[in-house]
Design a protein around this motif. Structure first.
Motif, PDB file in Angstrom:
ATOM      1  N   LEU A  17      48.573  61.042  31.484  1.00 48.59           N
ATOM      2  CA  LEU A  17      48.350  60.260  32.697  1.00 48.59           C
ATOM      3  C   LEU A  17      46.867  59.999  32.911  1.00 48.59           C
ATOM      4  O   LEU A  17      46.043  60.911  32.768  1.00 48.59           O
ATOM      5  N   GLN A  18      46.544  58.743  33.240  1.00 50.57           N
ATOM      6  CA  GLN A  18      45.187  58.369  33.615  1.00 50.57           C
ATOM      7  C   GLN A  18      45.213  57.702  34.981  1.00 50.57           C
ATOM      8  O   GLN A  18      46.109  56.906  35.274  1.00 50.57           O
ATOM      9  N   ILE A  19      44.220  58.020  35.809  1.00 49.44           N
ATOM     10  CA  ILE A  19      44.101  57.410  37.126  1.00 49.44           C
ATOM     11  C   ILE A  19      42.691  56.849  37.260  1.00 49.44           C
ATOM     12  O   ILE A  19      41.713  57.540  36.960  1.00 49.44           O
ATOM     13  N   ALA A  20      42.600  55.613  37.696  1.00 50.22           N
ATOM     14  CA  ALA A  20      41.301  54.952  37.813  1.00 50.22           C
ATOM     15  C   ALA A  20      41.236  54.163  39.108  1.00 50.22           C
ATOM     16  O   ALA A  20      42.260  53.872  39.746  1.00 50.22           O
ATOM     17  N   SER A  21      40.035  53.825  39.506  1.00 53.30           N
ATOM     18  CA  SER A  21      39.813  52.912  40.625  1.00 53.30           C
ATOM     19  C   SER A  21      38.933  51.770  40.132  1.00 53.30           C
ATOM     20  O   SER A  21      38.237  51.898  39.118  1.00 53.30           O
ATOM     21  N   ALA A  22      38.966  50.661  40.843  1.00 54.49           N
ATOM     22  CA  ALA A  22      38.219  49.482  40.399  1.00 54.49           C
ATOM     23  C   ALA A  22      37.662  48.722  41.594  1.00 54.49           C
ATOM     24  O   ALA A  22      38.256  48.705  42.672  1.00 54.49           O
ATOM     25  N   LEU A  23      36.529  48.087  41.371  1.00 52.07           N
ATOM     26  CA  LEU A  23      35.901  47.195  42.333  1.00 52.07           C
ATOM     27  C   LEU A  23      35.720  45.844  41.652  1.00 52.07           C
ATOM     28  O   LEU A  23      35.234  45.774  40.522  1.00 52.07           O
ATOM     29  N   ALA A  24      36.143  44.768  42.309  1.00 49.40           N
ATOM     30  CA  ALA A  24      36.108  43.443  41.682  1.00 49.40           C
ATOM     31  C   ALA A  24      35.547  42.407  42.645  1.00 49.40           C
ATOM     32  O   ALA A  24      35.590  42.571  43.870  1.00 49.40           O
ATOM     33  N   GLY A  48      36.718  28.004  47.914  1.00 48.06           N
ATOM     34  CA  GLY A  48      35.302  27.806  48.140  1.00 48.06           C
ATOM     35  C   GLY A  48      34.564  29.026  48.642  1.00 48.06           C
ATOM     36  O   GLY A  48      33.389  28.939  48.988  1.00 48.06           O
ATOM     37  N   GLY A  49      35.219  30.178  48.662  1.00 50.13           N
ATOM     38  CA  GLY A  49      34.584  31.395  49.132  1.00 50.13           C
ATOM     39  C   GLY A  49      34.715  32.525  48.123  1.00 50.13           C
ATOM     40  O   GLY A  49      35.573  32.502  47.237  1.00 50.13           O
ATOM     41  N   THR A  50      33.867  33.525  48.270  1.00 49.96           N
ATOM     42  CA  THR A  50      33.900  34.703  47.405  1.00 49.96           C
ATOM     43  C   THR A  50      34.884  35.733  47.955  1.00 49.96           C
ATOM     44  O   THR A  50      34.967  35.919  49.173  1.00 49.96           O
ATOM     45  N   ASP A  51      35.628  36.385  47.070  1.00 50.66           N
ATOM     46  CA  ASP A  51      36.535  37.471  47.437  1.00 50.66           C
ATOM     47  C   ASP A  51      36.034  38.774  46.823  1.00 50.66           C
ATOM     48  O   ASP A  51      35.487  38.780  45.712  1.00 50.66           O
ATOM     49  N   VAL A  52      36.240  39.883  47.539  1.00 49.02           N
ATOM     50  CA  VAL A  52      35.999  41.215  46.979  1.00 49.02           C
ATOM     51  C   VAL A  52      37.314  41.984  47.020  1.00 49.02           C
ATOM     52  O   VAL A  52      38.181  41.710  47.863  1.00 49.02           O
ATOM     53  N   ALA A  53      37.479  42.948  46.096  1.00 45.26           N
ATOM     54  CA  ALA A  53      38.755  43.647  45.998  1.00 45.26           C
ATOM     55  C   ALA A  53      38.547  45.083  45.538  1.00 45.26           C
ATOM     56  O   ALA A  53      37.609  45.391  44.797  1.00 45.26           O
ATOM     57  N   LEU A  54      39.465  45.955  45.982  1.00 44.60           N
ATOM     58  CA  LEU A  54      39.516  47.351  45.567  1.00 44.60           C
ATOM     59  C   LEU A  54      40.890  47.650  45.001  1.00 44.60           C
ATOM     60  O   LEU A  54      41.895  47.085  45.457  1.00 44.60           O
ATOM     61  N   SER A  55      40.943  48.548  44.010  1.00 43.95           N
ATOM     62  CA  SER A  55      42.208  48.807  43.334  1.00 43.95           C
ATOM     63  C   SER A  55      42.354  50.275  42.965  1.00 43.95           C
ATOM     64  O   SER A  55      41.360  50.975  42.735  1.00 43.95           O
ATOM     65  N   ILE A  56      43.610  50.725  42.905  1.00 39.33           N
ATOM     66  CA  ILE A  56      43.993  51.993  42.296  1.00 39.33           C
ATOM     67  C   ILE A  56      44.873  51.669  41.096  1.00 39.33           C
ATOM     68  O   ILE A  56      45.811  50.865  41.204  1.00 39.33           O
ATOM     69  N   ALA A  75      55.687  53.928  27.902  1.00 40.11           N
ATOM     70  CA  ALA A  75      54.414  53.816  28.599  1.00 40.11           C
ATOM     71  C   ALA A  75      54.597  52.946  29.841  1.00 40.11           C
ATOM     72  O   ALA A  75      55.475  52.075  29.883  1.00 40.11           O
ATOM     73  N   SER A  76      53.774  53.201  30.840  1.00 38.65           N
ATOM     74  CA  SER A  76      53.807  52.375  32.052  1.00 38.65           C
ATOM     75  C   SER A  76      52.389  52.183  32.573  1.00 38.65           C
ATOM     76  O   SER A  76      51.495  52.990  32.303  1.00 38.65           O
ATOM     77  N   HIS A  77      52.208  51.105  33.316  1.00 35.78           N
ATOM     78  CA  HIS A  77      50.895  50.765  33.887  1.00 35.78           C
ATOM     79  C   HIS A  77      51.146  50.177  35.268  1.00 35.78           C
ATOM     80  O   HIS A  77      51.980  49.278  35.433  1.00 35.78           O
ATOM     81  N   PHE A  78      50.418  50.690  36.262  1.00 38.05           N
ATOM     82  CA  PHE A  78      50.600  50.221  37.639  1.00 38.05           C
ATOM     83  C   PHE A  78      49.238  49.949  38.272  1.00 38.05           C
ATOM     84  O   PHE A  78      48.316  50.760  38.147  1.00 38.05           O
ATOM     85  N   GLU A  79      49.118  48.804  38.928  1.00 44.85           N
ATOM     86  CA  GLU A  79      47.903  48.451  39.672  1.00 44.85           C
ATOM     87  C   GLU A  79      48.284  47.944  41.051  1.00 44.85           C
ATOM     88  O   GLU A  79      49.258  47.194  41.188  1.00 44.85           O
ATOM     89  N   VAL A  80      47.538  48.336  42.053  1.00 45.49           N
ATOM     90  CA  VAL A  80      47.678  47.741  43.379  1.00 45.49           C
ATOM     91  C   VAL A  80      46.280  47.393  43.880  1.00 45.49           C
ATOM     92  O   VAL A  80      45.358  48.209  43.797  1.00 45.49           O
ATOM     93  N   TRP A  81      46.118  46.140  44.353  1.00 42.26           N
ATOM     94  CA  TRP A  81      44.821  45.613  44.766  1.00 42.26           C
ATOM     95  C   TRP A  81      44.856  45.214  46.234  1.00 42.26           C
ATOM     96  O   TRP A  81      45.825  44.614  46.701  1.00 42.26           O
ATOM     97  N   TRP A  82      43.789  45.554  46.940  1.00 39.73           N
ATOM     98  CA  TRP A  82      43.541  45.036  48.277  1.00 39.73           C
ATOM     99  C   TRP A  82      42.418  44.015  48.153  1.00 39.73           C
ATOM    100  O   TRP A  82      41.328  44.330  47.686  1.00 39.73           O
ATOM    101  N   ILE A  83      42.707  42.758  48.547  1.00 38.34           N
ATOM    102  CA  ILE A  83      41.742  41.662  48.391  1.00 38.34           C
ATOM    103  C   ILE A  83      41.260  41.219  49.774  1.00 38.34           C
ATOM    104  O   ILE A  83      42.074  40.973  50.682  1.00 38.34           O
ATOM    105  N   ARG A 106      47.883  42.517  46.070  1.00 35.95           N
ATOM    106  CA  ARG A 106      48.469  42.129  44.788  1.00 35.95           C
ATOM    107  C   ARG A 106      48.797  43.411  44.018  1.00 35.95           C
ATOM    108  O   ARG A 106      48.031  44.381  44.057  1.00 35.95           O
ATOM    109  N   SER A 107      49.900  43.419  43.308  1.00 30.81           N
ATOM    110  CA  SER A 107      50.291  44.597  42.541  1.00 30.81           C
ATOM    111  C   SER A 107      51.062  44.171  41.311  1.00 30.81           C
ATOM    112  O   SER A 107      51.615  43.064  41.246  1.00 30.81           O
ATOM    113  N   ASN A 108      51.101  45.041  40.310  1.00 32.43           N
ATOM    114  CA  ASN A 108      51.950  44.802  39.147  1.00 32.43           C
ATOM    115  C   ASN A 108      52.348  46.136  38.533  1.00 32.43           C
ATOM    116  O   ASN A 108      51.585  47.107  38.552  1.00 32.43           O
TER     117      ASN A 108
END
Length: 237
Positions: free
Chosen positions: A90-97, A112-120, A130-138, A155-157
């Motif tokens: 198992l791997q757990i990560a966070s992301a900033l986009a 026409g605008g910039t978006d920022v997002a955080l993810s687990i 194998a499985s992969h899960f992402e959930v994003w707050w935009i 957004r999630s997948n």
């Protein structure tokens, strides 16, 4: 779509995504009409348009979208990802986009605008599964589009893969993706939450390149594309 990933350290990496867009009239409308009829699915309004034609238009309080088929750049995205838990299976990560508004506003590719997002992000693997899960707050920094308010959205997948040896060596992948809508308009197609399901297969070439072919179908008829085919090539450098 060109995606570049570079590892900064064993736990940190950056991603750059450069999409290039070219709408076209397509060639699958007759197939999709019979396909949906056979499965008892809605036809997405295709019956109101000639087969294999491309057009879209939307008018808001201040401006709108018009279709113009031509090559152009979409919204560039950059992401920094940090893995803060790495176990055997198992791997757990966070992301900033951040999304830069490099796509066309008049054709609906960008607000026409910039978006920022955080993810687990989590990735799990055991035996052949194998499985992969992402959930994003935009969070859109621009809070209006065409005179309508834009809110934060999700957004999630979720992907599940199986490494098979029969009838040939390949990884079979299933995925569901979607989330909430940022729009609050009088147009149900924009307000509806978008959800897609997909299935595909990934092959490993002798050069360690990986080819992936997937077929994507919508769950929500109004707010997502009807049917899509995706071909992806992963090249390690």
């Amino acid at each position: 779509e060109l995606k570049i990933m570079h590892s900064l350290s064993p736990t940190s990496s950056i991603y750059i995504q450069l999409p290039v867009l070219r709408p076209s009239s397509g060639m699958l409308d007759p197939f999709l009409r019979h396909y949906h009829k056979a499965l008892g699915l809605p036809n997405g309004g295709r019956e109101y348009r000639p087969d294999n034609s491309f057009a879209y238009q939307y008018k808001g309080v201040s401006g709108g979208w018009d279709s113009q088929p031509r090559w152009e750049l979409g919204n560039i995205q950059a992401q920094w990802r940090y893995t803060w838990s790495k176990q055997e299976n198992l791997q757990i990560a966070s992301a900033l986009a951040v999304k830069l508004p490099t796509g066309s506003v008049s054709r609906g590719w960008s607000n026409g605008g910039t978006d920022v997002a955080l993810s687990i992000i989590t990735a799990w693997q055991k035996y052949k599964w194998a499985s992969h899960f992402e959930v994003w707050w935009i969070h859109p920094l621009k809070r209006q589009d065409l005179g309508s308010p834009i809110g934060d959205y999700i957004r999630s997948n979720l992907s599940i893969g199986y490494q098979a040896s029969y009838p040939f060596k390949a990884t079979w992948i299933g995925q569901i993706q979607g989330g909430t809508s940022p729009y609050q308009t009088t147009n149900p197609a924009l307000n509806q939450s978008p959800w897609l399901i997909s299935g595909g297969v990934q092959f490993k070439a002798s050069s360690d390149n990986r080819w992936q072919l997937s077929f994507i179908e919508n769950i929500t008829q109004a707010s997502t594309q009807d049917f899509a085919i995706n071909l992806e090539l992963k090249i390690p450098i």
